[in-house]
Structure formats: C-alpha cells, structure tokens
Design a protein around this motif. Structure first.
Motif, PDB file in Angstrom:
ATOM      1  N   SER A   1       0.804  -1.218   0.000  1.00 34.16           N
ATOM      2  CA  SER A   1       0.000   0.000   0.000  1.00 34.16           C
ATOM      3  C   SER A   1       0.842   1.275   0.000  1.00 34.16           C
TER       4      SER A   1
ATOM      5  N   CYS B   1      -3.266   4.089   8.006  1.00 36.31           N
ATOM      6  CA  CYS B   1      -4.460   4.215   8.865  1.00 36.31           C
ATOM      7  C   CYS B   1      -5.698   3.733   8.123  1.00 36.31           C
ATOM      8  N   GLN B   2      -5.804   4.091   6.843  1.00 35.89           N
ATOM      9  CA  GLN B   2      -6.944   3.666   6.027  1.00 35.89           C
ATOM     10  C   GLN B   2      -6.939   2.148   5.838  1.00 35.89           C
ATOM     11  N   GLN B   3      -5.783   1.577   5.610  1.00 40.98           N
ATOM     12  CA  GLN B   3      -5.664   0.112   5.450  1.00 40.98           C
ATOM     13  C   GLN B   3      -6.140  -0.607   6.712  1.00 40.98           C
TER      14      GLN B   3
ATOM     15  N   LYS C   1      -8.161   0.595   9.036  1.00 34.07           N
ATOM     16  CA  LYS C   1      -9.611   0.838   9.161  1.00 34.07           C
ATOM     17  C   LYS C   1     -10.385  -0.122   8.273  1.00 34.07           C
ATOM     18  N   GLU C   2      -9.949  -0.293   7.031  1.00 30.80           N
ATOM     19  CA  GLU C   2     -10.622  -1.206   6.101  1.00 30.80           C
ATOM     20  C   GLU C   2     -10.545  -2.654   6.587  1.00 30.80           C
ATOM     21  N   ALA C   3      -9.397  -3.023   7.154  1.00 31.69           N
ATOM     22  CA  ALA C   3      -9.231  -4.393   7.654  1.00 31.69           C
ATOM     23  C   ALA C   3     -10.159  -4.659   8.836  1.00 31.69           C
TER      24      ALA C   3
ATOM     25  N   TYR D   1     -13.063  -3.124   9.500  1.00 26.77           N
ATOM     26  CA  TYR D   1     -14.480  -3.051   9.151  1.00 26.77           C
ATOM     27  C   TYR D   1     -14.877  -3.935   7.977  1.00 26.77           C
ATOM     28  N   LYS D   2     -14.062  -4.914   7.633  1.00 25.72           N
ATOM     29  CA  LYS D   2     -14.390  -5.853   6.553  1.00 25.72           C
ATOM     30  C   LYS D   2     -15.499  -6.768   6.994  1.00 25.72           C
TER      31      LYS D   2
END
Length: 141
Positions: A117, A132-134, A136-138, A140-141
């Motif tokens: 990333s 931080c976005q990675q 967060k995505e992990a 909330y998957k």
C-alpha cells in the motif's frame, strides 16, 4: 554495551518482535507487523523520537512510521529493499541481518498488504494516512 546490541539481546532472550530503547527507557512488544508501532504513534506522532529500534521484520510501512516518529537508529532482523531505500533517503542509521526484495504476507504467497500500500509513497504523512486507512478497512471488513 551499545543500544543495538542490548536491544538484540532483549529481542532474542525474551522472544519479543520489537524493542525500542532510549537511555534507560525500554519499550518492547510481542505484537506483529505494524501493530507495536502504530499502537503508540497513533496517540503521539513522535513517540519513538530519539529511540534506537530493533525489529524482527521491517518493511516500508514500518519504516514510514518509525522515520515519521523521529527514531535515531534501527536494526532489522529482516529488512525489505523498499524500507532500506527509505532509510537511505531520510539518512537514518540502520543495520540488518537479512535484506529481502519485499516483505511477504502471512500466507507467504505475495507481498505484504501494508508494504504494497505504500510501496511508491515517499511522503511520510501520506504514508501514515494510507496505513491508517488500510487498518480501518481491515477492521471493518
């Protein structure tokens, strides 16, 4: 004994994945990946300012977090070439036991998602935001 030697000894003897030392202060962790660093820099950007860090695996994502935090020096058991280039660019003192083309994912069948990333990212703040976005995505998957 210098701080790198002391940190390597602590890492090995205690089974840690991460050790950071400054003067008489020691922060150690058994967490993996960027977790031992992110858990601290998310609260205070410069948590590791002037620390000497010893980590089992350092990819570009970890390098971004450590450089952004103001480390003095770093030693990696395994260091990725993209992380090495970043340490060179930011003139960070570093050493390593093994240099690898990239950090692999847990399945060992490709590049680590966190390293991938930020592979082409040179700006530390942008890299931090991407990581931080990675995360967060992990979550909330």
């Amino acid at each position: 004994m210098n701080l790198v030697s002391k940190g390597k000894r602590l890492l090995i003897e205690n089974g840690y994945t991460f050790v950071a030392l400054k003067d008489e202060e020691v922060y150690s962790s058994c967490l993996h990946g960027i977790e031992p660093i992110m858990s601290k820099v998310i609260v205070s950007n410069d948590y590791f300012k002037d620390y000497v860090v010893i980590d089992r695996v350092i990819g570009r994502s970890v390098a971004i977090l450590l450089i952004r935090s103001g480390i003095r020096a770093v030693h990696a058991v395994v260091l990725s070439e993209p992380a090495k280039r970043l340490f060179d660019d930011y003139q960070i003192n570093y050493s390593y036991d093994e240099l690898v083309p990239y950090i692999t994912n847990h399945s060992r069948d490709g590049i680590c998602l966190m390293e991938a990333s930020v592979l082409e990212v040179d700006d530390l703040d942008s890299g931090f935001q991407i990581l931080c976005q990675q995360i967060k995505e992990a979550i909330y998957k």
